[in-house]
Motif scaffolding. Structure first.
Motif, PDB file in Angstrom:
ATOM      1  N   SER A 167    -100.560  65.024  -1.653  1.00  0.00           N
ATOM      2  CA  SER A 167     -99.521  64.825  -0.937  1.00  0.00           C
ATOM      3  C   SER A 167     -99.300  64.090   0.132  1.00  0.00           C
ATOM      4  N   TRP A 222     -92.292  63.728  -1.284  1.00  0.00           N
ATOM      5  CA  TRP A 222     -92.704  63.874  -1.563  1.00  0.00           C
ATOM      6  C   TRP A 222     -94.032  63.873  -2.283  1.00  0.00           C
ATOM      7  N   GLN A 223     -94.342  62.927  -2.415  1.00  0.00           N
ATOM      8  CA  GLN A 223     -95.527  62.310  -3.455  1.00  0.00           C
ATOM      9  C   GLN A 223     -96.998  62.945  -3.589  1.00  0.00           C
ATOM     10  N   LEU A 224     -96.908  63.046  -5.295  1.00  0.00           N
ATOM     11  CA  LEU A 224     -98.482  63.476  -5.724  1.00  0.00           C
ATOM     12  C   LEU A 224     -99.522  62.166  -5.738  1.00  0.00           C
ATOM     13  N   SER A 225    -100.538  62.306  -6.125  1.00  0.00           N
ATOM     14  CA  SER A 225    -101.235  61.420  -6.292  1.00  0.00           C
ATOM     15  C   SER A 225    -102.690  62.378  -6.600  1.00  0.00           C
ATOM     16  N   PRO A 227     -90.748  70.875  -1.134  1.00  0.00           N
ATOM     17  CA  PRO A 227     -90.149  70.498  -2.847  1.00  0.00           C
ATOM     18  C   PRO A 227     -88.991  70.846  -3.688  1.00  0.00           C
ATOM     19  N   ALA A 275    -100.557  57.600  -8.202  1.00  0.00           N
ATOM     20  CA  ALA A 275     -99.272  58.261  -7.718  1.00  0.00           C
ATOM     21  C   ALA A 275     -98.984  58.678  -9.462  1.00  0.00           C
ATOM     22  N   SER A 282    -103.808  68.277   2.301  1.00  0.00           N
ATOM     23  CA  SER A 282    -104.869  66.748   1.687  1.00  0.00           C
ATOM     24  C   SER A 282    -105.737  66.137   2.554  1.00  0.00           C
ATOM     25  N   VAL A 286     -99.671  72.835  -6.083  1.00  0.00           N
ATOM     26  CA  VAL A 286     -98.833  71.039  -6.701  1.00  0.00           C
ATOM     27  C   VAL A 286     -98.068  71.957  -6.759  1.00  0.00           C
ATOM     28  N   SER A 295     -93.248  62.892  -8.205  1.00  0.00           N
ATOM     29  CA  SER A 295     -92.690  62.247  -6.505  1.00  0.00           C
ATOM     30  C   SER A 295     -91.814  64.204  -6.398  1.00  0.00           C
ATOM     31  N   SER A 299     -99.167  67.903   3.770  1.00  0.00           N
ATOM     32  CA  SER A 299     -97.924  66.627   3.666  1.00  0.00           C
ATOM     33  C   SER A 299     -96.147  67.283   3.280  1.00  0.00           C
ATOM     34  N   ASN A 300     -96.091  68.015   3.554  1.00  0.00           N
ATOM     35  CA  ASN A 300     -95.030  68.992   3.803  1.00  0.00           C
ATOM     36  C   ASN A 300     -94.648  68.903   5.291  1.00  0.00           C
TER      37      ASN A 300
END
Length: 296
Positions: A149, A267-270, A244, A162, A131, A101, A165, A202-203
């Motif tokens: 993400s 790059w966003q984590l949710s 990240p 959200a 993801s 994460v 990020s 996601s990356n």
């Protein structure tokens, strides 16, 4: 018809395999086979087609599956309601998470959740396809919640909360021609070989979209699935990487970090949940705690 029969049927239907279903249910395979046969005998029709490679739903099985889901959801909601009256959440919460994460300390978060709700059994898992695989597991009802993400619009059938990020920075070996720079244009990355993640992670999605928007080819020399080893691959000359910023180690003399100043590399984590079914009480408690931890 018993709830246990429906639970076993759903597990086999989703796993398309009796062995995997038994492992998921923590019972022996013979118990699953016997339970399904009894259900088929009670309903007087085959629900599953057994083939050498996988198990398929018959027309009757396909008709039963959404109703079995509804029955199990209703039973879970009933148990949640009784549990809340008795004072305390119970049950199982199936939680997916991307392998690393980075933006949040998941053990700290889950430790606090366990202290607040000690009777909730947590099952955590990752997906080989990142993801995207976790989103699919949510839609297929194999997970209740997932930390995911990625960029772009919200996936159909999914609600995203959200959390945090970070930007992706370029990491290069210390001897690389770009190593003395602080910033770089994405057009200057044409022709470089990258250490990156497989499609679905996601990356990789963030990077692919940025390169496509700039009409710059994105050449991947090696694919990895563990964020913690990415810098080591760069250090050993296997390529450069977009990683990240929050996950990058500090004080590394053998690599250099640059900002790509003209590309969207956020790059966003949710926290993801299915939008087409009501979350259980434990899932609702975790969503509320996520708001408290990262949005409060």
């Amino acid at each position: 018809m018993e709830l246990r029969q429906l639970e076993y049927f759903v597990a086999v239907a989703e796993e398309a395999n009796f062995t995997r279903a038994a492992a998921r249910l923590h019972v022996v395979q013979s118990a699953v086979s016997t339970t399904i046969k009894n259900l088929e005998r009670e309903l007087r029709t085959p629900l599953l087609e057994r083939t050498p490679k996988r198990v398929l739903l018959t027309d009757a099985g396909a008709a039963l599956l959404p109703r079995a889901h509804a029955a199990l959801d209703a039973a879970r909601e009933a148990a949640d309601a009784v549990g809340e009256v008795r004072g305390g959440l119970r049950g199982t919460l199936r939680l997916g998470a991307i392998t690393t994460v980075g933006l949040i300390d998941l053990p700290v978060f889950l430790g606090e959740f366990h202290r607040r709700h000690p009777s909730v059994f947590l099952q955590t898992s990752a997906a080989p396809s990142g993801s995207q695989g976790l989103i699919e597991a949510l839609l297929e009802r194999r997970l209740d919640l997932a930390f995911v993400s990625g960029p772009g619009p919200r996936p159909t059938g999914i609600t995203l909360t959200a959390l945090a990020s970070s930007m992706l920075d370029l990491v290069v070996p210390a001897a690389h021609p770009l190593a003395k720079r602080r910033t770089v244009s994405i057009t200057e990355l044409a022709g470089l070989e990258f250490v990156d993640f497989p499609a679905g992670y996601s990356n990789r999605t963030v990077a692919d979209r940025a390169f496509a928007a700039a009409s710059v080819p994105h050449r991947v020399a090696i694919e990895i699935t563990d964020l913690t080893t990415a810098v080591a691959y760069v250090r050993n000359g296997l390529g450069v990487a977009l990683l990240p910023r929050v996950a990058l180690p500090k004080g590394q003399d053998d690599v250099a970090t640059l900002t790509v100043d003209d590309a969207d590399l956020e790059w966003q984590l949710s926290l993801a949940a299915p939008s087409e079914r009501t979350p259980g009480a434990a899932a609702r408690a975790m969503i509320a705690m996520a708001h408290e931890f990262w949005q409060g």
